[in-house]
Design a protein around this motif. Sequence first.
Motif, PDB file in Angstrom:
ATOM      1  N   ALA A 374       0.834  -1.211   0.000  1.00  0.00           N
ATOM      2  CA  ALA A 374       0.000   0.000   0.000  1.00  0.00           C
ATOM      3  C   ALA A 374       0.865   1.257   0.000  1.00  0.00           C
ATOM      4  N   ILE A 375       1.946   1.238   0.799  1.00  0.00           N
ATOM      5  CA  ILE A 375       2.844   2.396   0.881  1.00  0.00           C
ATOM      6  C   ILE A 375       3.538   2.624  -0.465  1.00  0.00           C
ATOM      7  N   VAL A 376       3.978   1.544  -1.103  1.00  0.00           N
ATOM      8  CA  VAL A 376       4.626   1.654  -2.418  1.00  0.00           C
ATOM      9  C   VAL A 376       3.653   2.274  -3.437  1.00  0.00           C
ATOM     10  N   GLY A 377       2.374   1.918  -3.336  1.00  0.00           N
ATOM     11  CA  GLY A 377       1.361   2.516  -4.205  1.00  0.00           C
ATOM     12  C   GLY A 377       1.197   4.006  -3.950  1.00  0.00           C
ATOM     13  N   MET A 378       1.211   4.399  -2.673  1.00  0.00           N
ATOM     14  CA  MET A 378       1.119   5.822  -2.308  1.00  0.00           C
ATOM     15  C   MET A 378       2.350   6.586  -2.808  1.00  0.00           C
ATOM     16  N   TRP A 379       3.505   5.949  -2.696  1.00  0.00           N
ATOM     17  CA  TRP A 379       4.746   6.583  -3.159  1.00  0.00           C
ATOM     18  C   TRP A 379       4.729   6.798  -4.675  1.00  0.00           C
ATOM     19  N   ARG A 380       4.208   5.791  -5.402  1.00  0.00           N
ATOM     20  CA  ARG A 380       4.207   5.873  -6.865  1.00  0.00           C
ATOM     21  C   ARG A 380       3.469   7.133  -7.336  1.00  0.00           C
ATOM     22  N   ARG A 381       2.409   7.487  -6.621  1.00  0.00           N
ATOM     23  CA  ARG A 381       1.590   8.631  -7.040  1.00  0.00           C
ATOM     24  C   ARG A 381       2.319   9.963  -6.911  1.00  0.00           C
TER      25      ARG A 381
END
Length: 509
Positions: A374-381
């Motif tokens: 989930a954190i990696v997804g938030m970072w990608r944005r």
Amino acid sequence: MTHTRRDFLQLSVAAAGISAIGMPAFAQNAGQDLVIAYNTGVPSWDPTTGPSAVNPKLQALYLSVFDRFIQQEADLSFKPGLLTEWGFTDDNKKVRMVVREGVKWHDGSPFTAEDIAWSLQRAADPKTGNPGQFVWKNLANFKVDGNVVTADVVQFEPTIFKWMAFLTGYVLPKAYFEKVGPEGFEKAPIGTGPYKIDAYERGAYVRLVANKDYWGGKPAYDVVTIKFVPDAASRVAEIESGNAQVTMEIPYEEFDRLKQKPGLKGEAFPISDIAMIFLNDVGPMLDKNVRLAAHHAIDKQLIIDRLLRGYGVPLSTLEAPEYDAFDPNLKFEYNPEKAKQLLAASGFSPEKPVKFTIQTTRGFKPKDYEMIQAIVGMWRRVGIEANIEIYEIAKHFELRGADQLAPAAFYNWGNAIGDPTTSTGHSMFGPSPHSVWDSPDLIEKIAPLWAEPDEAKRIQGWKDVSAYIMENGYVIPLLQYVLPVIHSDKVVVPPAATGDVTAASMKPA
């Protein structure tokens, strides 16, 4: 102890009742009996040496059999244990400890002040392999006078009495240990604790019987069987089938389901265990904008709500609300727009992301891997592209000890004594084997606090360090864990912020 050494090793009597799955046929709810399905077994019965001594999950098992020098309450406060009084002399050059009288070891022999002095000397001896030696070596030249023990302070350590209520801070029997040796003690361990070991099978279970002479009062259950059940789904099955009356550390969705079932109840309470992301001072993490952006981009409350079903407390520092140096004024905001601005200032964007690896365990803690996903997804944005590397917890310790963690690494940090030295201190002080952030500015700020004799000044110093770490983005605190416990409605299980849910704390409803 009533059993012979052979009985203890072979469990010949209990073996007659072993079922098809290799477990004894336990009497369910017979009189004052209790069965607990626990998430780990006991690799060693010496609670003061080797890796087992610093495993937080084993402490509840050790506390059933042994006593610490000083006891700790469920709310992290301290109270008399085998010591009734303790403290430094006015000049901090000596310690004085008053030893509880009238206590017996499990074999009936008297507990004495000699046991206290010997246990502390043994803890400080490098040959014993006590992982807390960096603390225990600060006392020397023990003297026993009646029920008073004194010792010289080699180097002032303001938290040494807190450690007496913490990992490795257990009192062992001098005469018995010297008679049977380490191997003999492993086969037939005795303590002064609320329960005696009646039978034990490595990897399977331990059966405990109440110590009727316990100085703290006889525990409520006469016989407690603790089954070692590492698999969470199997623990759920144990409680659902009625084969166990208590279990814990199960998935939160199962906790929510089971607590609705007739005959079962659930408690979920914050414990002294923190989810965090270590940042290593390598590669992109040398850029303050990247560090701060990585923190601003994480919606901690969303992670708690979506992945942990609301069970968790978001944190801005490595101090939880129950800890001595918690500062409610220190707040780090979720702000993805600010994260984008910081990254843009360093030339990064979603189209041209900064790249690094983040390491994590998978299944060691509830939803650990899913949280990092989930954190990696938030970072990608916002403009961070992180590659996830999965490893076992043992590998994390190995890499951390060698200062070879990836630029980012997920971990859960326990701190049952709630002192800043054992949370912010050891995790962030460069020279510590537990830390990977090595910048001289932080080392300089932390170094004077280790031996600060003025307690108010020491705690304020750590609050200032927490603020400095937060402002510079040297670590990413995520949340305080909540421990889920499911139990029969015929059993009362009180919450414990330490995370040490012990058999002796439980009683019939």
